[in-house]
Design an enzyme around this catalytic site. Structure first.
Site: not given
Length: 395
Positions: A92, A94, A129, A259, A278
Site C-alpha cells: 500500500q 498513502h 504514519e 510499504h 492498495r
C-alpha cells in the site's frame, strides 16, 4: 480527562489473540487487527458515554486549543492505534494532502458512497504514519537502490527474475524501479501465478541452503507467498527495504512510500485519515492506477526515528509532520511523579504495568490497554507508578 473506549477493527489479517491479550479481555477466535483511539468517523472512539468526536465538537477551542484549531480546524489531527498483524497486510501507499483532496472530490463527483468497498478516499487528509514496536515487528518500506534490488535477483534464473533483473540493469535508476514495479502490479503486464511460484521456489531453495543475499528479504517473500500465493506483490518485496524493529524502535512512513507490515504488535500514530491505496497482498479493494499515481520511486533507506531523551523516563519520537508526535514514558516507584511535556490535546495509552496520570482536573489509574483523552486546557501532566505509557499529541 476522559477515559476512552477504543474502536475494534476486524480486518482479516489481524491476530485473533494479540490485542485481546494486550487489553486483558477474552478472545473470541475472530481476527482483531486494530484498536483505534481517535475521532475519525471510520472508528468512533467512546468517551464518557458519547464519542470522542462529539466531545471535541462540544468545545473545540478548550479541548484542542486555539493553535490546533487555527492550524487544523476544529478536529483532532491525529489517530492512535494498536496494530497486530498476524500476516502481511496490503502492499500500500498513502496519498499526499493535495492528492487526498483531489481524489476525495473526484469520487464524490462520481457519486461513490463513502461506505462503498470500492471507495479509495474516505476523507480529505493525508496519512503519514509512524509505528512503534511493542514486540519484534517485521515490515517492508520504501524502495531499495536499483543496484541492490538487482543483486537480490542475480542468482535467480526463473523467467520473471530474468525480466526484472534485465530492466534494472538496463536502467539502474528510479525509472527502472518504477518500470519493474509497474509491470508487476498492473493488470496488463502482471506475471501469472505460475511465474510467481517459480520465482518463490528459487528463493525458498536459496534461503534453505544458506545462500541468500538477504535472509530478511527472502523470508518476507516466503511469508507473503504463504498468505497470498500467486499475488505479484510477493515479487515486489524484492524491490523494497526490509525493516526489523525491536521493542521501542520506530518506523516512519511518509506519503508516497510503498510499504507493508508483516507481523508483530505495535503502536501506530498517524494523521487522522483512513486513505489507503492498495496494489496487492489483500482481500480489500485494489486500485493499481490510483496507487501508482501516488508512489514515490526515489530509493532511500527506511526512516527510523531515533528517540530523543527528554528525561530519564521520557523519550520522544519526532517526525517531519505537523499532525502528531509520540512520547513514551517509563516510570518506577522510585521516580515519584514524573512530569511529561505536551502542548496540545493528548491521548495517553498504557502499554505496561500500572500507572497513575495526574492533571489539574484530577487523577486516573491506567493498566495495560487503557487510554485517556486529555484536553489542551489540562496543561500539565504527570505519571507515577510502575509501567509505561505512550502519549500522542500535536507538536
Amino acid at each position: 480527562m476522559e477515559r476512552l473506549d477504543g474502536a475494534r477493527q476486524r480486518y482479516d489479517w489481524g491476530s485473533p489473540e494479540a490485542i485481546p491479550e494486550f487489553l486483558g479481555v477474552e478472545a473470541d477466535g475472530e481476527p482483531w487487527a486494530e484498536q483505534w483511539f481517535g475521532a475519525h468517523p471510520a472508528g468512533p472512539t467512546g468517551a464518557g458515554g458519547r464519542t470522542l468526536a462529539a466531545l471535541i465538537d462540544s468545545d473545540p477551542q478548550r479541548l484542542l486549543g486555539e493553535d490546533v484549531v487555527r492550524r487544523f480546524g476544529p478536529r483532532l489531527p491525529f489517530l492512535l492505534k494498536l496494530i497486530a498483524p498476524a500476516r502481511v497486510l496490503s502492499l500500500q501507499v498513502h496519498p499526499s494532502l493535495e492528492q487526498a483532496v483531489e481524489g476525495y472530490e473526484l469520487e464524490n463527483d462520481a457519486g461513490v458512497p463513502l461506505d462503498s468497498p470500492v471507495r479509495n478516499y474516505k476523507d480529505t487528509n493525508h496519512k503519514p504514519e509512524m509505528v512503534l514496536a511493542l514486540t519484534h515487528f517485521e515490515a517492508v518500506a520504501g524502495f531499495r537502490a536499483p543496484r541492490r534490488a538487482a543483486e537480490m535477483l542475480a542468482d535467480l534464473h526463473s523467467p520473471l527474475a530474468r525480466r526484472m533483473r534485465r530492466t534494472l540493469r538496463l536502467n539502474p535508476t528510479r525509472f527502472g524501479i518504477r518500470q519493474v514495479f509497474t509491470d508487476l502490479v498492473s493488470a496488463s503486464t502482471r506475471p501469472d501465478a505460475e511465474e510467481i511460484a517459480a520465482l518463490v521456489a528459487e528463493i525458498d531453495a536459496r534461503l534453505t541452503s544458506g545462500a541468500s543475499p538477504s535472509r530478511r528479504v527472502d523470508a518476507n517473500v516466503i511469508s507473503m507467498w504463504r498468505s497470498f500465493p500467486g499475488d505479484p506483490g510477493v515479487a515486489a518485496a524484492l524491490l523494497l527495504n526490509p525493516v526489523t524493529l525491536r521493542p521501542g524502535e520506530a518506523l516512519f512512513v511518509p506519503a508516497g512510500s510503498v510499504h507493508a507490515y508483516v507481523t508483530g504488535i505495535g503502536i501506530e500514530v498517524m494523521a487522522s485519515s483512513d486513505n489507503v491505496l492498495r496494489a496487492g497482498l489483500t482481500t480489500k479493494h485494489v486500485d493499481v492506477p490510483e496507487m501508482l499515481a501516488c508512489v514515490d520511486y526515489v530509493a532511500a533507506p527506511p526512516v527510523r526515528p531515533a528517540p530523543e531523551y527528554l528525561s530519564r523516563a521520557t523519550r520522544a519520537y519526532y517526525v517531519p509532520v505537523d499532525d502528531f508526535e509520540l512520547l513514551m514514558t517509563t516510570v518506577v516507584p522510585a521516580d515519584g511523579r514524573v512530569q511529561v511535556p505536551g502542548r496540545g490535546p493528548r491521548i495517553v495509552l498504557a502499554t505496561e504495568g500500572n500507572t497513575t496520570i495526574t492533571t489539574p482536573a484530577g487523577q486516573a489509574r491506567l493498566t495495560r490497554g487503557q487510554a485517556l483523552f486529555i484536553g489542551a486546557d489540562e496543561r500539565t501532566l504527570a505519571v507515577e507508578g510502575e509501567g509505561t505509557v505512550v502519549q500522542a499529541d500535536v507538536p
